[in-house]
Design a protein around this motif. Structure first.
Motif, mmCIF file in Angstrom:
data_model
loop_
_atom_site.group_PDB
_atom_site.id
_atom_site.type_symbol
_atom_site.label_atom_id
_atom_site.label_comp_id
_atom_site.label_asym_id
_atom_site.label_seq_id
_atom_site.Cartn_x
_atom_site.Cartn_y
_atom_site.Cartn_z
ATOM 1 N N MET A 1 0.786 -1.112 -0.040
ATOM 2 C CA MET A 1 -0.042 0.018 0.085
ATOM 3 C C MET A 1 0.755 1.174 0.036
ATOM 4 O O MET A 1 0.279 2.352 0.022
ATOM 5 N N ARG A 2 2.235 1.215 0.016
ATOM 6 C CA ARG A 2 2.895 2.361 0.046
ATOM 7 C C ARG A 2 3.220 2.848 -1.373
ATOM 8 O O ARG A 2 3.270 4.054 -1.646
ATOM 9 N N VAL A 3 2.953 1.996 -2.363
ATOM 10 C CA VAL A 3 3.114 2.670 -3.756
ATOM 11 C C VAL A 3 1.810 2.765 -4.265
ATOM 12 O O VAL A 3 0.749 2.242 -4.465
ATOM 13 N N ARG A 4 1.616 4.517 -4.379
ATOM 14 C CA ARG A 4 0.169 5.054 -4.651
ATOM 15 C C ARG A 4 -0.261 4.284 -6.069
ATOM 16 O O ARG A 4 -1.398 4.173 -6.400
ATOM 17 N N THR A 5 0.711 4.328 -7.058
ATOM 18 C CA THR A 5 -0.036 3.797 -8.425
ATOM 19 C C THR A 5 -0.594 2.352 -8.088
ATOM 20 O O THR A 5 -1.549 2.179 -8.918
ATOM 21 N N LEU A 6 -0.026 1.678 -7.404
ATOM 22 C CA LEU A 6 -0.770 0.132 -7.224
ATOM 23 C C LEU A 6 -2.171 0.369 -6.480
ATOM 24 O O LEU A 6 -3.001 -0.444 -6.864
ATOM 25 N N TRP A 7 -2.198 0.880 -5.415
ATOM 26 C CA TRP A 7 -3.613 0.971 -4.572
ATOM 27 C C TRP A 7 -4.424 1.655 -5.384
ATOM 28 O O TRP A 7 -5.600 1.519 -5.293
ATOM 29 N N THR A 8 -4.024 2.827 -6.188
ATOM 30 C CA THR A 8 -5.241 3.405 -7.074
ATOM 31 C C THR A 8 -5.368 2.527 -8.284
ATOM 32 O O THR A 8 -6.742 2.635 -8.559
ATOM 33 N N THR A 9 -4.509 1.867 -8.689
ATOM 34 C CA THR A 9 -4.995 0.940 -9.708
ATOM 35 C C THR A 9 -5.697 -0.209 -9.402
ATOM 36 O O THR A 9 -6.779 -0.624 -10.025
ATOM 37 N N ASN A 10 -5.632 -0.703 -8.190
ATOM 38 C CA ASN A 10 -6.698 -1.668 -7.440
ATOM 39 C C ASN A 10 -7.954 -1.104 -7.164
ATOM 40 O O ASN A 10 -8.989 -1.736 -7.534
ATOM 41 N N ILE A 11 -8.161 0.135 -6.842
ATOM 42 C CA ILE A 11 -9.279 0.697 -6.505
ATOM 43 C C ILE A 11 -10.195 0.797 -7.901
ATOM 44 O O ILE A 11 -11.268 0.514 -7.934
ATOM 45 N N THR A 12 -9.405 1.269 -8.671
ATOM 46 C CA THR A 12 -9.921 1.697 -10.177
ATOM 47 C C THR A 12 -10.367 0.442 -10.695
ATOM 48 O O THR A 12 -11.304 0.163 -11.454
ATOM 49 N N ALA A 13 -9.826 -0.659 -10.604
ATOM 50 C CA ALA A 13 -10.166 -2.185 -11.049
ATOM 51 C C ALA A 13 -11.422 -2.616 -10.392
ATOM 52 O O ALA A 13 -12.007 -3.236 -10.950
ATOM 53 N N PHE A 14 -11.308 -2.344 -9.104
ATOM 54 C CA PHE A 14 -12.451 -2.850 -8.521
ATOM 55 C C PHE A 14 -13.735 -2.109 -8.868
ATOM 56 O O PHE A 14 -14.781 -2.789 -8.856
ATOM 57 N N LEU A 15 -13.736 -0.879 -8.961
ATOM 58 C CA LEU A 15 -14.920 0.030 -9.212
ATOM 59 C C LEU A 15 -15.240 -0.262 -10.530
ATOM 60 O O LEU A 15 -16.558 -0.349 -11.072
ATOM 61 N N LEU A 16 -14.402 -0.291 -11.454
ATOM 62 C CA LEU A 16 -14.864 -0.719 -13.059
ATOM 63 C C LEU A 16 -15.232 -2.040 -13.003
ATOM 64 O O LEU A 16 -16.176 -2.376 -13.918
#
Length: 140
Positions: A1-16
């Motif tokens: 969760m330290r890398v912002r790119t990865l957790w924002t990617t995961n949130i976007t993937a979940f919502l889409l």
């Protein structure tokens, strides 16, 4: 969760993913509702499947164009443009729902918008910094 790119990617993937699966669940129910309900189309399961055909065609067309669009807009721009296109497709059916063609147009817009964030999201997650993958490899 330290890398912002990865957790924002995961949130976007979940919502889409939630948007994609809910649309494929809700639209057929909407199409099969009786016309006496005031907003259904009374379609048979076969006709309902034909109503979903523009969704599949739009995903196939957008899949072939997504790389070029993402390179032109940038990956974050493609992510935002795709999410906005999905919102327009969902908003279209909320405003215009009286004819089956309206549902097909909405699904085509939604399907086209669904691919752009997926393509740019995958690219962003694979272009993450090396230390995040190295740290997880050391943990094994």
């Amino acid at each position: 969760m330290r890398v912002r790119t990865l957790w924002t990617t995961n949130i976007t993937a979940f919502l889409l993913g939630a948007a994609m699966f809910s649309s494929t669940a809700v639209y057929p129910i909407f199409a099969q509702l009786p016309t006496s309900s005031g907003f259904g189309h009374g379609a048979s399961p076969l006709v309902c499947g034909l109503y979903l055909l523009p969704y599949s065609v739009a995903i196939a067309v957008a899949g072939s164009l997504a790389g070029r669009i993402a390179r032109r807009l940038g990956f974050l721009g493609a992510l935002i443009a795709g999410c906005l296109t999905c919102a327009v497709g969902s908003g279209y059916i909320a405003i215009r729902y009286h004819h089956p063609l309206d549902m097909m147009i909405s699904l085509a817009i939604f399907g086209f918008g669904l691919v752009l964030p997926s393509w740019s999201r995958n690219h962003r997650s694979f272009s993450a910094p090396r230390y995040s993958t190295a740290a997880s490899a050391k943990a094994l």
